[in-house]
Design an enzyme around this catalytic site. Sequence first.
Site, PDB file in Angstrom:
ATOM      1  N   ASP A 221       8.047 -55.197   1.702  1.00  0.00           N
ATOM      2  CA  ASP A 221       7.706 -53.778   1.774  1.00  0.00           C
ATOM      3  C   ASP A 221       8.250 -53.178   3.076  1.00  0.00           C
ATOM      4  O   ASP A 221       8.132 -53.789   4.143  1.00  0.00           O
ATOM      5  CB  ASP A 221       6.179 -53.634   1.739  1.00  0.00           C
ATOM      6  CG  ASP A 221       5.730 -52.194   1.603  1.00  0.00           C
ATOM      7  OD1 ASP A 221       6.099 -51.565   0.610  1.00  0.00           O
ATOM      8  OD2 ASP A 221       5.006 -51.704   2.501  1.00  0.00           O
ATOM      9  N   GLU A 280      12.769 -53.927   0.107  1.00  0.00           N
ATOM     10  CA  GLU A 280      12.561 -52.517  -0.198  1.00  0.00           C
ATOM     11  C   GLU A 280      13.026 -51.795   1.060  1.00  0.00           C
ATOM     12  O   GLU A 280      12.304 -51.689   2.049  1.00  0.00           O
ATOM     13  CB  GLU A 280      11.077 -52.204  -0.456  1.00  0.00           C
ATOM     14  CG  GLU A 280      10.875 -50.773  -0.941  1.00  0.00           C
ATOM     15  CD  GLU A 280       9.999 -49.907  -0.053  1.00  0.00           C
ATOM     16  OE1 GLU A 280       9.923 -48.706  -0.320  1.00  0.00           O
ATOM     17  OE2 GLU A 280       9.393 -50.403   0.915  1.00  0.00           O
TER      18      GLU A 280
HETATM   19  C1  NOJ Z   1       6.499 -48.878  -0.309  1.00  0.00           C
HETATM   20  C2  NOJ Z   1       5.550 -49.140  -1.438  1.00  0.00           C
HETATM   21  O1  NOJ Z   1       6.284 -49.330  -2.611  1.00  0.00           O
HETATM   22  C3  NOJ Z   1       4.629 -47.952  -1.502  1.00  0.00           C
HETATM   23  O2  NOJ Z   1       3.831 -47.980  -2.657  1.00  0.00           O
HETATM   24  C4  NOJ Z   1       3.796 -47.912  -0.250  1.00  0.00           C
HETATM   25  O3  NOJ Z   1       3.012 -46.742  -0.256  1.00  0.00           O
HETATM   26  C5  NOJ Z   1       4.678 -47.887   0.994  1.00  0.00           C
HETATM   27  N1  NOJ Z   1       5.750 -48.834   0.924  1.00  0.00           N
HETATM   28  C6  NOJ Z   1       3.873 -48.199   2.218  1.00  0.00           C
HETATM   29  O4  NOJ Z   1       3.482 -49.538   2.223  1.00  0.00           O
END
Ligand code: NOJ
Length: 558
Positions: A221, A280
């Site tokens: 993340d 991500e």
């Molecule tokens: C990306 C995640 O996919 C999302 O759902 C989240 O709110 C943010 N990162 C913060 O962790």
Amino acid sequence: MTHELTDVRLASPSSNATGRPAGWWRDAVIYQVYVRSFADGDGDGVGDLRGVRERLPHLARLGVDAVWLTPFYVSPQADGGYDVADYRAVDPLFGDLADAAGLVAAAHGLGLRVIVDVVPNHTSDRHPWFLAARAGRPGCPDRARYHFRPGRGADGALPPNDWESVFGGPAWTRLPDGEWYLHLFAPEQPDLNWAHPEVPEEFADILRFWLDLGVDGFRVDVAHGMVKPPGLPDVGAAEQATLIGSQPLPFFDQDGVHEIHRSWRRLLDSYGGERIGVAEAWAPTSERLARYVRPDELHQAFNFRFLNCPWDAARMREVIDESLAATTAVGAPTTWVLSNHDVVRHRTRYGSGPQGLCRARAAALLMLALPGSAYLYQGEELGLPEVTDLPDALRQDPAFRRGGGRGAAGGGRTDAPSEAAGQEGLRDGCRVPIPWDGARAPYGFGSAGAWLPQPAGWAGLTVAAQTGDPHSTLELYRAALELRRVLPGLGAGDGVEWLPAPAGVLAFARPGFVCTVNTLGRPVELPVPGRPVLSSGPVGPEGPMVQIPADSCTWWAI
Ligand code: NOJ
């Protein structure tokens, strides 16, 4: 198609459970399970690990290679579990550690790998480290694990810099003792200071904990966020979340994050069985994104440029070329994705009603024909639309309230048409629990209701209703995934050969294979490129020319 019932943990480094060569992740199709909305095993209206385990046969039958589970760790759920209070324990809402271990083993038994989320950019404000920091005093060692600063202005009443939260408002919150702490997301998600030696040590230990439990990798993340530049310089612009992914920003994509990913790659490689990391990451260019998948870093990085591309042949071709070039240059696969839990479902993004569905089906076939790996988001195989009429009172996404009812500015695409317009950044509509069977809500999701209401008209979209219907979106996905395994030209590979095609049509070849996509709202005639093996819409009778329908994609064997 059958799935070998081998535990992938036992697979040799040169092959995987399906007998394909090493580098399983290079062309894997990975299915995202948003745990709270997949299946409710204990009847409390919220999806859980037991529910996922019971529904694994659906995923095996669908034909995916792996499952990515969104966070199920102990969390106050201020941001759907992306606010973790204990990284080594399962939140009782979702089960317990035995459920997690049982799920991993059951998935392996079906030949499915399991990837879990790791959330390293921030903790929950209820994490013991932050509780200690909050209880401490300005300058105390407990605060050094986060980014605490005095404010600006005479009495320190102004935030330390101009950074904005991705969810709206300032990225700083002031404590009663006057110090401010940084949170690039919600105030309940304080950013960690990765320059503090205990932070990398702790996360290496967390990774080992889950690897020892048997997981096959991590979705990282905010993989672009952990390192902040010295001095925390101002951005100098407003509406910063709208700049994410297109402009350099001081709080994202700092060169220093790559050292973290390198150390994690070494850790992953120290385990057998090709455990992977998927980033991500939001970076301003495809080349910057490709840096996350250099040979000594993570294995995959979501291609959000593809996700954000409108239904336009020329733009799609541009994005495909640019993405393949950037990842090929570093020897990595491109990782395609159309939907996830943060964006408006692509069926709705691409247009309302039947047109959106036609395009979504076509886009899926296009994605699955491209070289590289692909991620599917739960429910897209059912052609689910975004739920656009959720009552505000039921919305749970923190971005909804912090964004003044508009949602996260950086959370979706900027040029969404039709029903999607106005939904950008509102993230509850794609998180509505998915329908399995039955004529009315909760459609087999569980024995009680569902934490977000499902629309009344979903009976025809359930897994049960679509199974066996050759025209259903579910059967299209099943057929596509099966063919992807059978046709040697599909899956991994470096590039595509573009073929001549009229404006609005994409045509490309891979070994023994051609893919055509008609993005126009009317049928087009093309010279027959081969034998049609799968199409998202009815292909006309073949002569030397063939008519392909509006908004469709066809796979041809040659
Ligand atoms: C990306 C995640 O996919 C999302 O759902 C989240 O709110 C943010 N990162 C913060 O962790």
